[in-house]
Motif scaffolding. Structure first.
Motif, short mmCIF file in Angstrom:
data_model
loop_
_atom_site.label_atom_id
_atom_site.label_comp_id
_atom_site.label_asym_id
_atom_site.label_seq_id
_atom_site.Cartn_x
_atom_site.Cartn_y
_atom_site.Cartn_z
N LEU A 3 -5.43 -1.39 -6.67
CA LEU A 3 -4.08 -1.21 -6.16
C LEU A 3 -4.06 -1.20 -4.63
N THR A 4 -5.02 -0.54 -4.04
CA THR A 4 -5.10 -0.47 -2.58
C THR A 4 -5.26 -1.86 -2.00
N HIS A 5 -6.19 -2.63 -2.55
CA HIS A 5 -6.42 -3.98 -2.05
C HIS A 5 -5.17 -4.85 -2.23
N GLY A 6 -4.53 -4.72 -3.40
CA GLY A 6 -3.33 -5.53 -3.65
C GLY A 6 -2.22 -5.23 -2.65
N MET A 10 -1.21 -8.08 0.14
CA MET A 10 0.12 -8.67 0.08
C MET A 10 0.68 -8.85 1.50
N TRP A 11 0.55 -7.81 2.32
CA TRP A 11 1.06 -7.88 3.69
C TRP A 11 0.20 -8.81 4.55
N GLN A 12 -1.07 -8.88 4.26
CA GLN A 12 -1.95 -9.80 4.99
C GLN A 12 -1.53 -11.24 4.70
N SER A 13 -1.14 -11.51 3.45
CA SER A 13 -0.69 -12.85 3.08
C SER A 13 0.62 -13.21 3.79
N CYS A 14 1.40 -12.20 4.15
CA CYS A 14 2.65 -12.44 4.86
C CYS A 14 2.41 -12.64 6.37
N GLY A 15 1.18 -12.51 6.80
CA GLY A 15 0.87 -12.76 8.20
C GLY A 15 0.60 -11.52 9.02
N TRP A 16 0.58 -10.35 8.42
CA TRP A 16 0.32 -9.11 9.16
C TRP A 16 -1.16 -8.78 9.10
N ASN A 17 -1.98 -9.69 9.53
CA ASN A 17 -3.42 -9.48 9.41
C ASN A 17 -4.12 -9.38 10.77
N ASN A 18 -3.41 -8.88 11.76
CA ASN A 18 -4.06 -8.73 13.07
C ASN A 18 -4.77 -7.39 13.15
N GLN A 19 -5.43 -7.13 14.23
CA GLN A 19 -6.24 -5.92 14.40
C GLN A 19 -5.39 -4.64 14.46
N ILE A 20 -4.12 -4.75 14.79
CA ILE A 20 -3.26 -3.58 14.88
C ILE A 20 -2.73 -3.19 13.49
N TRP A 21 -2.24 -4.18 12.75
CA TRP A 21 -1.57 -3.87 11.49
C TRP A 21 -2.50 -3.69 10.31
N LEU A 22 -3.58 -4.38 10.25
CA LEU A 22 -4.46 -4.30 9.08
C LEU A 22 -5.00 -2.89 8.84
N ARG A 24 -3.60 -0.08 9.72
CA ARG A 24 -2.43 0.71 9.32
C ARG A 24 -2.07 0.44 7.86
N LEU A 25 -2.06 -0.83 7.50
CA LEU A 25 -1.71 -1.20 6.12
C LEU A 25 -2.72 -0.65 5.12
N LYS A 26 -3.99 -0.60 5.49
CA LYS A 26 -5.00 -0.05 4.59
C LYS A 26 -4.78 1.45 4.38
N LYS A 27 -4.39 2.16 5.42
CA LYS A 27 -4.10 3.59 5.27
C LYS A 27 -2.84 3.81 4.42
N ILE A 28 -1.80 3.03 4.70
CA ILE A 28 -0.58 3.12 3.90
C ILE A 28 -0.88 2.80 2.44
N ALA A 29 -1.74 1.81 2.21
CA ALA A 29 -2.11 1.43 0.85
C ALA A 29 -2.81 2.59 0.13
N CYS A 30 -3.66 3.31 0.83
CA CYS A 30 -4.33 4.47 0.22
C CYS A 30 -3.32 5.54 -0.19
N TRP A 31 -2.37 5.82 0.68
CA TRP A 31 -1.35 6.81 0.36
C TRP A 31 -0.47 6.34 -0.81
N TRP A 32 -0.04 5.09 -0.75
CA TRP A 32 0.82 4.54 -1.79
C TRP A 32 0.10 4.58 -3.14
N THR A 33 -1.15 4.20 -3.18
CA THR A 33 -1.93 4.21 -4.41
C THR A 33 -2.09 5.63 -4.94
#
Length: 156
Positions: A3-6, A10-22, A24-33
């Motif tokens: 679930l965390t990876h998914g 998903m956001w990385q596929s939308c283009g948010w895969n730079n050093q700033i957002w990735l 953050r998204l991994k931390k948000i993914a942990c909380w969401w999961t």
């Protein structure tokens, strides 16, 4: 992990895969999961506790829903939905009289060659078995311990 990876993928596929957002998204993914898994766990615990308290057998609204579902094959036999709903709200002892399987089995001796009657008999047997099951788990009308009784009950 999946679930965390998914989530962040998903956001990385939308283009948010730079050093700033990735990161953050991994931390948000942990909380969401964690929240999703926690809510599913709570749901399982609540269901188990209620099942141990016989809530799903004694709740009157659920009993009517169960009976409507079990009685639904009667619509194939031509019973209108309003009659099925009315039958589902009857007390279990009255339903037992409606679906007296012994009388139907005696009638099977006369209609034994009619496949339609045999099909109806099987439907009635299934309904009668479920009505018997609900009758065994009938909610008791006794007051809870510590509940004061009515004055008329005390005189009897």
């Amino acid at each position: 992990f999946h679930l965390t990876h998914g989530f962040w993928s998903m956001w990385q596929s939308c283009g948010w895969n730079n050093q700033i957002w990735l990161p953050r998204l991994k931390k948000i993914a942990c909380w969401w999961t964690s929240i999703v898994i926690g809510l599913f766990t709570i749901q399982a615990v609540v269901f188990t506790v209620r099942a141990n308290q016989n809530y799903y057998l004694t709740n009157e609204d659920l009993r009517v829903q169960y009976l409507e579902e079990v009685l639904s094959p009667l619509s194939k036999l031509g019973a209108p939905e309003s009659q099925i709903h009315m039958m589902a709200s009857l007390p279990v002892d009255q339903l037992k009289m409606q679906f007296n399987v012994q009388e139907l089995e005696q009638a099977a001796a006369f209609y034994g060659n009619d496949p339609e009657f045999i099909e109806r008999l099987e439907i009635f047997k299934r309904i009668a078995a479920f009505v018997d099951f609900l009758g065994k788990s009938e909610p008791e009308n006794t007051p809870e311990p510590g509940t004061p009784s009515l004055p008329s009950e005390q005189n009897n």
